[in-house]
Design a protein around this motif. Structure first.
Motif, mmCIF file in Angstrom:
data_model
loop_
_atom_site.group_PDB
_atom_site.id
_atom_site.type_symbol
_atom_site.label_atom_id
_atom_site.label_comp_id
_atom_site.label_asym_id
_atom_site.label_seq_id
_atom_site.Cartn_x
_atom_site.Cartn_y
_atom_site.Cartn_z
ATOM 1 N N ASN A 151 0.811 -1.225 0.000
ATOM 2 C CA ASN A 151 0.000 0.000 0.000
ATOM 3 C C ASN A 151 0.837 1.265 0.000
ATOM 4 O O ASN A 151 0.283 2.366 -0.001
ATOM 5 N N PRO A 204 3.080 4.439 -1.075
ATOM 6 C CA PRO A 204 3.052 5.284 -2.272
ATOM 7 C C PRO A 204 4.124 4.859 -3.272
ATOM 8 O O PRO A 204 5.255 4.585 -2.898
ATOM 9 N N GLY A 205 3.731 4.771 -4.534
ATOM 10 C CA GLY A 205 4.675 4.449 -5.594
ATOM 11 C C GLY A 205 4.791 2.978 -5.927
ATOM 12 O O GLY A 205 5.382 2.622 -6.941
ATOM 13 N N GLY A 212 7.886 3.905 4.955
ATOM 14 C CA GLY A 212 7.403 5.280 5.005
ATOM 15 C C GLY A 212 8.212 6.170 5.919
ATOM 16 O O GLY A 212 8.116 7.389 5.854
ATOM 17 N N GLU A 249 11.572 11.921 -0.230
ATOM 18 C CA GLU A 249 10.230 12.006 -0.778
ATOM 19 C C GLU A 249 10.264 11.524 -2.220
ATOM 20 O O GLU A 249 11.189 11.833 -2.968
ATOM 21 N N GLU A 298 6.946 13.504 -7.643
ATOM 22 C CA GLU A 298 5.553 13.537 -8.094
ATOM 23 C C GLU A 298 5.379 12.749 -9.380
ATOM 24 O O GLU A 298 4.376 12.066 -9.557
ATOM 25 N N LEU A 350 4.916 9.035 -8.672
ATOM 26 C CA LEU A 350 3.600 8.763 -8.090
ATOM 27 C C LEU A 350 2.502 8.901 -9.141
ATOM 28 O O LEU A 350 1.591 8.071 -9.212
ATOM 29 N N GLU A 389 -0.031 5.936 -10.569
ATOM 30 C CA GLU A 389 -1.482 6.111 -10.544
ATOM 31 C C GLU A 389 -2.075 5.958 -11.943
ATOM 32 O O GLU A 389 -3.115 5.325 -12.123
#
Length: 193
Positions: free
Chosen positions: A45, A47-48, A118, A123, A126, A129, A133
């Motif tokens: 789960n 991000p990425g 996490g 970071e 964008e 990510l 998505e």
């Protein structure tokens, strides 16, 4: 006791993730030396992370992969690695950000690292990510259109005087993977095509 404003815990986690990145990069260049092989656990789960819907349903929280005999296209990026693996005879491509890794273990030398997913100062960009998505949306749309096509084909078959031949599931999946540019094993095509 004073507050840790430098966040040594995060600095150490990031440094150890950097070690995993270097190890994987070396294996990507030269292959696995000797008896070395890796178990890599990660948060599905996070991000990425990019895994197929089939794998996401099977491993909704955490997944452990093994890099030993049968993996391909190991690519190491700045923030993530990508690798091809086979699950139940079906080739899959996974994208795993280093920040999603929960554990790294090389049983040949009893070397293990554990991480808090996490918990990182790094970071994810964008673009990464957004790309993940977009791929997830495209995969979902493809699955929905495929389901609609199967429903529609079933109705047409009943009306037709000659039934339409359906491809065996393995061949259909292999053809779909080939159309999407994914790695497909020759055995996937040989199965009753």
């Amino acid at each position: 006791m004073s507050e840790d404003l430098l966040r040594y815990d995060i600095l150490i986690q990031d440094a150890l993730r950097g070690a995993v990145k270097k190890i994987l990069a070396e294996v990507g260049r030269t292959g696995l030396p000797g008896d070395h092989h890796f178990y890599i656990a990660f948060d599905t789960n996070a991000p990425g992370v990019r895994v197929s819907q089939r794998l996401k349903e099977r491993y909704p929280q955490e997944m452990t992969i093994v890099l030993q005999h049968q993996f391909w296209d190991l690519a190491i990026g700045e923030h993530a690695f990508e690798v091809g693996l086979s699950f139940g005879g079906v080739p899959e491509k996974l994208l795993v950000p280093f920040s999603a890794i929960k554990g790294f273990f090389d049983p040949s030398v009893q070397f293990a690292l554990e991480f808090d997913p996490g918990k990182t100062a790094e970071e994810l960009p964008e673009e990464l990510l957004e790309a993940v998505e977009e791929l997830a949306r495209a995969e979902q749309e493809h699955a929905e259109s495929e389901a609609k096509a199967e429903d529609g084909a079933g109705g047409r078959e009943a009306a037709s005087s000659e039934p339409k031949r359906k491809k065996p599931k393995a061949a259909a999946e292999a053809a779909d993977n080939a159309a999407s540019g994914e790695v497909v094993s020759l055995d996937a095509f040989r199965k009753k095509t």
